[in-house]
Structures are given as C-alpha cells and as structure tokens.
Write a protein that holds these residues in place. Structure first.
Motif, PDB file in Angstrom:
ATOM      1  N   ALA A   8      20.737 -12.167  14.842  1.00 14.32           N
ATOM      2  CA  ALA A   8      21.298 -10.814  14.986  1.00 14.32           C
ATOM      3  C   ALA A   8      22.157 -10.471  13.776  1.00 14.32           C
ATOM      4  CB  ALA A   8      22.126 -10.728  16.260  1.00 14.32           C
ATOM      5  N   CYS A   9      22.366  -9.162  13.566  1.00 20.49           N
ATOM      6  CA  CYS A   9      23.249  -8.712  12.487  1.00 20.49           C
ATOM      7  C   CYS A   9      24.663  -9.214  12.779  1.00 20.49           C
ATOM      8  CB  CYS A   9      23.229  -7.186  12.418  1.00 20.49           C
ATOM      9  SG  CYS A   9      24.534  -6.481  11.392  1.00 20.49           S
ATOM     10  N   GLY A  10      25.255  -9.904  11.819  1.00 18.48           N
ATOM     11  CA  GLY A  10      26.586 -10.492  12.019  1.00 18.48           C
ATOM     12  C   GLY A  10      27.686  -9.455  12.132  1.00 18.48           C
ATOM     13  N   ALA A  11      27.388  -8.190  11.763  1.00 26.60           N
ATOM     14  CA  ALA A  11      28.426  -7.158  11.832  1.00 26.60           C
ATOM     15  C   ALA A  11      28.339  -6.354  13.129  1.00 26.60           C
ATOM     16  CB  ALA A  11      28.321  -6.224  10.637  1.00 26.60           C
ATOM     17  N   CYS A  12      27.139  -5.824  13.433  1.00 32.74           N
ATOM     18  CA  CYS A  12      27.040  -4.961  14.619  1.00 32.74           C
ATOM     19  C   CYS A  12      26.422  -5.692  15.806  1.00 32.74           C
ATOM     20  CB  CYS A  12      26.250  -3.689  14.303  1.00 32.74           C
ATOM     21  SG  CYS A  12      24.476  -3.969  14.120  1.00 32.74           S
ATOM     22  N   GLY A  13      25.798  -6.843  15.560  1.00 27.31           N
ATOM     23  CA  GLY A  13      25.303  -7.668  16.669  1.00 27.31           C
ATOM     24  C   GLY A  13      23.905  -7.327  17.151  1.00 27.31           C
ATOM     25  N   VAL A  14      23.270  -6.333  16.518  1.00 32.86           N
ATOM     26  CA  VAL A  14      21.936  -5.958  16.997  1.00 32.86           C
ATOM     27  C   VAL A  14      20.922  -7.038  16.590  1.00 32.86           C
ATOM     28  CG1 VAL A  14      21.079  -4.568  15.040  1.00 32.86           C
ATOM     29  CG2 VAL A  14      20.401  -3.973  17.361  1.00 32.86           C
ATOM     30  N   GLU A  15      20.019  -7.362  17.514  1.00 31.43           N
ATOM     31  CA  GLU A  15      19.021  -8.404  17.236  1.00 31.43           C
ATOM     32  C   GLU A  15      18.007  -7.915  16.210  1.00 31.43           C
ATOM     33  OE1 GLU A  15      16.955 -10.631  20.265  1.00 31.43           O
ATOM     34  OE2 GLU A  15      18.778 -10.572  21.512  1.00 31.43           O
ATOM     35  N   LEU A  56      17.931  -3.550   5.173  1.00 29.02           N
ATOM     36  CA  LEU A  56      19.118  -2.999   5.831  1.00 29.02           C
ATOM     37  C   LEU A  56      19.009  -3.144   7.341  1.00 29.02           C
ATOM     38  CD1 LEU A  56      19.557   0.367   3.854  1.00 29.02           C
ATOM     39  CD2 LEU A  56      20.505  -1.898   3.322  1.00 29.02           C
ATOM     40  N   CYS A  57      20.136  -3.404   7.984  1.00 32.05           N
ATOM     41  CA  CYS A  57      20.171  -3.463   9.449  1.00 32.05           C
ATOM     42  C   CYS A  57      19.813  -2.074   9.974  1.00 32.05           C
ATOM     43  CB  CYS A  57      21.559  -3.869   9.930  1.00 32.05           C
ATOM     44  SG  CYS A  57      21.805  -3.656  11.708  1.00 32.05           S
ATOM     45  N   PRO A  58      18.813  -1.981  10.892  1.00 35.24           N
ATOM     46  CA  PRO A  58      18.391  -0.648  11.364  1.00 35.24           C
ATOM     47  C   PRO A  58      19.480   0.074  12.148  1.00 35.24           C
ATOM     48  CG  PRO A  58      17.219  -2.402  12.535  1.00 35.24           C
ATOM     49  CD  PRO A  58      18.031  -3.077  11.475  1.00 35.24           C
ATOM     50  N   LEU A  59      20.449  -0.662  12.686  1.00 36.86           N
ATOM     51  CA  LEU A  59      21.484   0.009  13.477  1.00 36.86           C
ATOM     52  C   LEU A  59      22.679   0.417  12.605  1.00 36.86           C
ATOM     53  CD1 LEU A  59      22.251   0.933  16.340  1.00 36.86           C
ATOM     54  CD2 LEU A  59      23.562  -1.188  16.558  1.00 36.86           C
ATOM     55  N   CYS A  60      23.274  -0.533  11.884  1.00 38.13           N
ATOM     56  CA  CYS A  60      24.518  -0.207  11.173  1.00 38.13           C
ATOM     57  C   CYS A  60      24.301   0.092   9.685  1.00 38.13           C
ATOM     58  CB  CYS A  60      25.545  -1.328  11.341  1.00 38.13           C
ATOM     59  SG  CYS A  60      25.123  -2.858  10.486  1.00 38.13           S
ATOM     60  N   GLY A  61      23.098  -0.172   9.197  1.00 40.53           N
ATOM     61  CA  GLY A  61      22.770   0.174   7.814  1.00 40.53           C
ATOM     62  C   GLY A  61      23.306  -0.786   6.769  1.00 40.53           C
TER      63      GLY A  61
HETATM   64 ZN    ZN Z   1      24.054  -4.241  11.857  1.00 38.46          ZN
END
Ligand code: ZN
Length: 232
Positions: A197-204, A221-226
């Motif tokens: 998961a993204c270590g910043a926003c936690g999205v898998e 880029l993380c699709p949720l937090c960018g």
């Molecule tokens: Zn993220």
C-alpha cells in the motif's frame, strides 16, 4: 536503480531540512520570548504598583496626622494661654479639641492598617521578585542548551544542503520538476510502498503498479494521493 529512488533520497533530505527549519524557528522564538518570564514580569510590575500605592497612601495619612497634631497643639495653646475670657469661647475650644482628638485616634487606627498594607504588599512584591529571578535564571540555562542545539542544527543543515545539491544535480529535470510540483502542494512528495500500500495515504496498490514502481523505468504516482511511489 529505479527512477523513484533518488527522489526518495531527496525526500528524506528535504524532510530532515523541513524539521530542522521548524526546530530552528522554535528555538529562535523560545530564546526571544519566554512565557514564564513574561508572566512573572507582569505579576511583579502589578505588585510593585500595589506596593507603591500602599506607600503613598500611608504617606498621605501620615501627613494628615501631622497636620492634625499641629491643629491640636494650636488649640491646646489657645486653651491654656489664658487669653480666652468668654466661657462660651472656652467651651467651643474644648469641644473642638475633643473632636480633633477623636479624629486623631481614629486616624491612628487607619494609619496602623495602612502600615500593615505597606508591609504585606512589600512581602508580596519581594516574593514575586524572587520568582522572577528564578524564571530568568531558568530561561538563561535553557538558552545555553538551545544555543548549542541551534549551532548543531545549523551545521547539519549546511551538510544536508550540500548533499541535496549533488543529489538533485544527478536527477533528470522532468523527474525533479515532478517532485517539486508535488512538494509545492504537500511536504511529502514520495511515498514508500509498505505492505502493498501507499505509505502516505494507505491505499492498496495493484500488482501492476507495484511492479512498475519497482522496475523503475518510469515514475509511478499513487492513484489516490498523487505522490510518487517508491518500491524498495
Ligand atoms: Zn497515496
């Protein structure tokens, strides 16, 4: 090495620089201004005023007493001078004298109370002066420690700026620009992938994304937090 790795290292440096800047500002504020000292100063000034007022009140009462004493003395001299011939005048002077002496006795009580107020206010003022000296001493001791911390932080800051310069110089401009653009919006621009998961926003993250982030041929880029994803 993945494309994200130098950005991740840059992020570590920038995060540490941010922390140092924040702490240096805190130290600067704490060395300029100490709430405990300010509080003790205000209290001390207020109590000084109370004491000064008590002293001046007592002084005024003392002057009243002296002038009353003078009056009593004058009336007594008149009474015993033998110059008063009329009985009525004699009685008037006697009455006046009694009245003055009653006022004088009452003034004595007021004077005593005023003297006590002077003593009490002086004791309170001195107690507060001691508290203020303690607060100033503590502040000075803290400042010695903070000055050292500040010097250490500034040294570390200079070293980090040097590291950052050489690291950033080796990063391709488009990658660096992407990093800077995200950093302008949020302090953490690069997130390490943790447990998928993204270590910043936690999205898998999908296995495809994880693969891309690890292989590192392009920035992902993380699709949720960018944020830029970094897979160790
Ligand atoms: Zn993220």
């Amino acid at each position: 090495m993945s494309k994200a790795e130098p950005l991740y290292r840059l992020q570590l440096i920038d995060t540490e620089i941010d922390k140092i800047v924040k702490r240096v500002r805190e130290i600067d504020a704490a060395m300029r201004n100490n709430p405990a000292v300010n509080h003790a100063k205000q209290e001390h000034e207020a109590l000084q005023k109370v004491h000064q007022r008590a002293v001046s009140d007592h002084k005024m009462l003392d002057l009243d007493a002296r002038s009353l004493d003078e009056k009593i003395k004058g009336e007594e001299e008149r009474l015993y001078s033998g110059k008063i011939k009329q009985t009525k005048e004699l009685l008037d002077v006697q009455h006046e004298l009694e009245s003055l002496k009653r006022r004088r006795a009452s003034l004595d009580e007021t004077l005593l109370a005023a003297m006590m107020t002077v003593d009490e206010s002086r004791a309170a003022e001195q107690k507060c002066a001691t508290a203020l000296r303690h607060a100033l001493k503590n502040w000075e001791e803290d400042n010695v420690v903070m000055r050292q911390e500040d010097a250490d932080l500034r040294k570390r800051y200079a070293a980090l700026v040097e590291q950052r310069k050489s690291l950033a110089g080796a990063i391709p401009a488009p990658d660096l620009n992407a990093y800077v653009a995200i950093r302008n919006k949020k302090p953490l621009a690069v997130a390490a992938i943790r447990n998928g998961a993204c270590g910043a926003c936690g999205v898998e993250q999908s296995s495809q994304m994880m693969q891309q982030a690890r292989s590192g041929s392009a920035i992902v880029l993380c699709p949720l937090c960018g944020r830029i994803l970094y897979g160790a």
